[in-house]
Design a protein around this motif. Structure first.
Motif, PDB file in Angstrom:
ATOM      1  N   GLN A 528       0.825  -1.211   0.000  1.00  0.00           N
ATOM      2  CA  GLN A 528       0.000   0.000   0.000  1.00  0.00           C
ATOM      3  C   GLN A 528       0.861   1.264   0.000  1.00  0.00           C
ATOM      4  OE1 GLN A 528      -2.676  -1.344   3.380  1.00  0.00           O
ATOM      5  NE2 GLN A 528      -4.127  -0.192   2.145  1.00  0.00           N
ATOM      6  N   HIS A 529       1.987   1.197   0.660  1.00  0.00           N
ATOM      7  CA  HIS A 529       2.893   2.350   0.687  1.00  0.00           C
ATOM      8  C   HIS A 529       3.350   2.716  -0.726  1.00  0.00           C
ATOM      9  CE1 HIS A 529       3.983   2.702   5.133  1.00  0.00           C
ATOM     10  NE2 HIS A 529       3.085   1.738   5.080  1.00  0.00           N
ATOM     11  N   GLU A 530       3.536   1.699  -1.570  1.00  0.00           N
ATOM     12  CA  GLU A 530       3.998   1.940  -2.941  1.00  0.00           C
ATOM     13  C   GLU A 530       2.859   2.331  -3.876  1.00  0.00           C
ATOM     14  OE1 GLU A 530       5.986  -1.580  -4.205  1.00  0.00           O
ATOM     15  OE2 GLU A 530       7.758  -1.229  -2.949  1.00  0.00           O
ATOM     16  N   HIS A 531       1.619   2.049  -3.488  1.00  0.00           N
ATOM     17  CA  HIS A 531       0.475   2.272  -4.370  1.00  0.00           C
ATOM     18  C   HIS A 531      -0.097   3.676  -4.298  1.00  0.00           C
ATOM     19  CE1 HIS A 531      -0.407  -2.360  -4.208  1.00  0.00           C
ATOM     20  NE2 HIS A 531       0.697  -2.068  -4.862  1.00  0.00           N
ATOM     21  N   VAL A 532       0.274   4.452  -3.275  1.00  0.00           N
ATOM     22  CA  VAL A 532      -0.306   5.789  -3.102  1.00  0.00           C
ATOM     23  C   VAL A 532       0.221   6.716  -4.195  1.00  0.00           C
ATOM     24  CG1 VAL A 532      -0.609   7.730  -1.528  1.00  0.00           C
ATOM     25  CG2 VAL A 532      -0.439   5.413  -0.620  1.00  0.00           C
ATOM     26  N   THR A 533      -0.690   7.424  -4.865  1.00  0.00           N
ATOM     27  CA  THR A 533      -0.319   8.317  -5.960  1.00  0.00           C
ATOM     28  C   THR A 533      -0.336   9.777  -5.504  1.00  0.00           C
ATOM     29  OG1 THR A 533      -2.594   8.617  -6.732  1.00  0.00           O
ATOM     30  CG2 THR A 533      -1.387   6.703  -7.576  1.00  0.00           C
ATOM     31  N   GLN A 534       0.156  10.647  -6.372  1.00  0.00           N
ATOM     32  CA  GLN A 534       0.111  12.082  -6.068  1.00  0.00           C
ATOM     33  C   GLN A 534      -1.331  12.571  -5.947  1.00  0.00           C
ATOM     34  OE1 GLN A 534       2.566  13.751  -5.155  1.00  0.00           O
ATOM     35  NE2 GLN A 534       4.411  12.846  -6.023  1.00  0.00           N
TER      36      GLN A 534
END
Length: 565
Positions: A528-534
């Motif tokens: 989830q940490h890697e999936h968060v977008t701007q």
């Protein structure tokens, strides 16, 4: 246990400094305003990039072979059986694999090297196409064998399609993405003009096997360009590769909670279910209703491609006036009109007019829905998201082809086409409430602003489930605005991998709110940490700005209870 007051004051003072983003998860300070949007690129800007340009040319040649195969197999089936239901099964066998295997293929495209996957599948497609051409040349063919090889080649295409669509953003920069999708659609329709017409000529002059032989060698250019292409390395991940079933589940969850992708899927299903009628029944129409031969059938398919090319040139102007929703509406209305003309056609000129209208409607809807699906997806889920779109696309084509073949078998060809026309017309207002994105595309690049969770000791990757809590303190004056702003977080958390989410209000302290969400395992939460977008970050910043301070975050992992009582 509450912290001592001096510690709280010290932490709050430190939170106001520029290092806020490094102290909490998953929060950060608000970002600066985005720069002004760049001017819209040319509709042909994608062709400026060499790899895309050469791959596009090779793909057009390959698609000419594919359309020759499609036209020849449809005509071959009418020679083997005149039953409309049996003939429609060719379209079913072509599209059903993309429905059955699209999701696993999409997960695979996100898990492995896409270039190598495409290369292997292109080589296998050429081999099996050559084997089928040999069987036809030896006159060892029947309806069952034709359907088997059509299904087999369709399965290889299904495994390749999500990876093929997912590499487009690697070939061109983001501003040229819409151009790349439109130019690819144009290439498909150029090949659709050439392929069927060439197949008709070849069948008459060189026999039924020749289009299948040429299809077998038409992939050579694509194989050569893919061998030559050296894409930039994908970002390395410290986390282990995803498992297939888990990747599929998270991809489906993303599609369920992303509004733009969900709207695209609904609009696609409503369009393709009825547009499938003329694709499935066109061979029967050419042979029995118009009393024509393979040349006429090839001309009709080529005319659909010509209508699509004309539509591609008209699309930018229509898009400026009506937007993407208006383009899909135009596609639906044109398709309904085309099928009505098909149902009434007893001469070739009227059928040709219907094909021109059908091609125009097809490109208006297809290109717009393709761009909408691409724009809705960040890189980490692009293969799976496009696979879900392809699954809906070809699933409705398969169901529709079977449905309209059955209706034509029971009621006759003209009634089936007229009923499909009425359905396409009714579907236009029914699906209009699901709006496609008309403004600037969201920034779906990874924000990477969630810091590594603090761990007292090592945690196994498969430990879980994991409960993440965020404790907000919100002043009474901001309560209503906070509850409104926090609602989009549910879709964000679920899209990123959470399987449950809720917001609670403290019964003893009116200004305290607790947001919780659950992930399947510790590894899934780290993803989830890697999936968060701007774009996600902007929503989170809005929520934080309405609180008195950044929230306090905790990570709770399910305890392993001892066995026994």
């Amino acid at each position: 246990m509450p912290l001592p007051a001096p510690v709280i004051r010290m932490v709050r003072a430190f939170m106001t400094r520029k290092y806020t983003a490094r102290l909490t998860s998953p929060v950060t300070k608000p970002q600066a305003a985005a720069p002004a949007a760049a001017p819209a690129p040319s509709p042909w800007s994608a062709l400026r990039y060499p790899v895309f340009r050469w791959l596009w040319i090779a793909t057009v040649v390959s698609n000419v072979g594919g359309w020759m195969y499609s036209a020849a197999s449809g005509w071959l089936m009418t020679s083997l059986s005149a039953d409309p239901l049996i003939v429609s099964l060719v379209q079913v066998a072509t599209t059903l694999p993309l429905f059955l295997f699209g999701l696993p293929a999409g997960a695979l495209a996100d898990m492995v090297d896409r270039r190598r996957l495409i290369l292997a599948l292109e080589i296998l497609t050429s081999i099996f196409s050559a084997v089928f051409a040999l069987l036809i040349a030896l006159q060892y063919v029947n309806p069952q064998l034709l359907l088997f090889f059509t299904f087999l080649l369709g399965t290889l295409s299904a495994l390749e399609t999500p990876a093929w669509q997912a590499i487009v953003p690697q070939l061109v920069p983001k501003p040229a993405l819409a151009s790349a999708v439109a130019v690819n659609s144009l290439g498909v329709n150029i090949s659709r003009v050439i392929g069927p017409a060439l197949a008709g000529v070849l069948i008459l002059s060189a026999g039924i096997a020749m289009p299948f032989w040429l299809d077998a060698v038409s992939n050579a250019g694509v194989i050569a360009v893919i061998l030559w292409w050296r894409p930039a390395a994908r970002p390395a991940h410290a986390l282990p590769a995803e498992r297939l079933l888990s990747a599929i589940r998270i991809g489906v969850r993303y599609a369920r909670y992303d509004r733009q992708l969900r709207a695209t899927l609904i609009r696609a299903a409503g369009f393709f279910l009825f547009a499938s009628a003329y694709w499935a029944l066109l061979p029967v129409l050419a042979r029995t209703q118009l009393h024509g031969g393979p040349t006429l059938y090839g001309v009709l398919l080529g005319t659909i491609g010509a209508g699509s090319i004309a539509g591609a040139f008209a699309m930018p102007r229509i898009h400026r006036r009506l937007g993407p929703d208006g383009l899909v509406v135009c596609g639906g209305l044109a398709t309904a009109l085309a099928m009505m003309l098909f149902g009434l056609a007893r001469t070739a000129p009227l059928a040709v007019l219907a094909c021109l209208v059908a091609g125009f409607g097809w490109i208006c809807a297809l290109a717009t829905l393709n761009v909408s699906a691409q724009a809705a997806l960040p890189e980490w889920v692009r293969g799976r998201g496009l696979a879900i779109y392809v699954t809906v696309f070809f699933g409705t084509l398969s169901v529709g082809s079977l449905l309209w073949g059955f209706v034509a078998n029971r009621l006759g060809l003209p009634p089936a086409l007229l009923i499909a026309a009425a359905g396409a017309l009714v579907m236009v207002p029914l699906t209009q409430r699901w709006k496609l994105r008309s403004g600037p595309a969201a920034d779906l690049t990874p924000s990477m602003h969630w810091p590594e969770p603090v761990r007292a000791e090592s945690i196994e990757n498969d430990a879980g489930p994991v409960l993440v809590t965020l404790r907000y303190q919100v002043a009474a004056r901001n309560r209503a605005a906070f509850l409104k702003a926090v609602r989009p977080l549910e879709r964000q958390r679920r899209r990123g991998g959470a399987y449950a989410w809720a917001i609670f209000e403290d019964a003893a302290q009116a200004d305290v709110f607790l947001e919780i969400f659950l992930a399947d395992s510790w590894l899934e939460h780290l993803r989830q940490h890697e999936h968060v977008t701007q774009a996600d970050r902007a929503v989170q910043d809005r929520v934080i700005s309405l609180a008195e301070a950044p929230p306090h975050v905790t990570h709770l992992v399910a305890a392993q209870l001892p066995e026994g009582r």
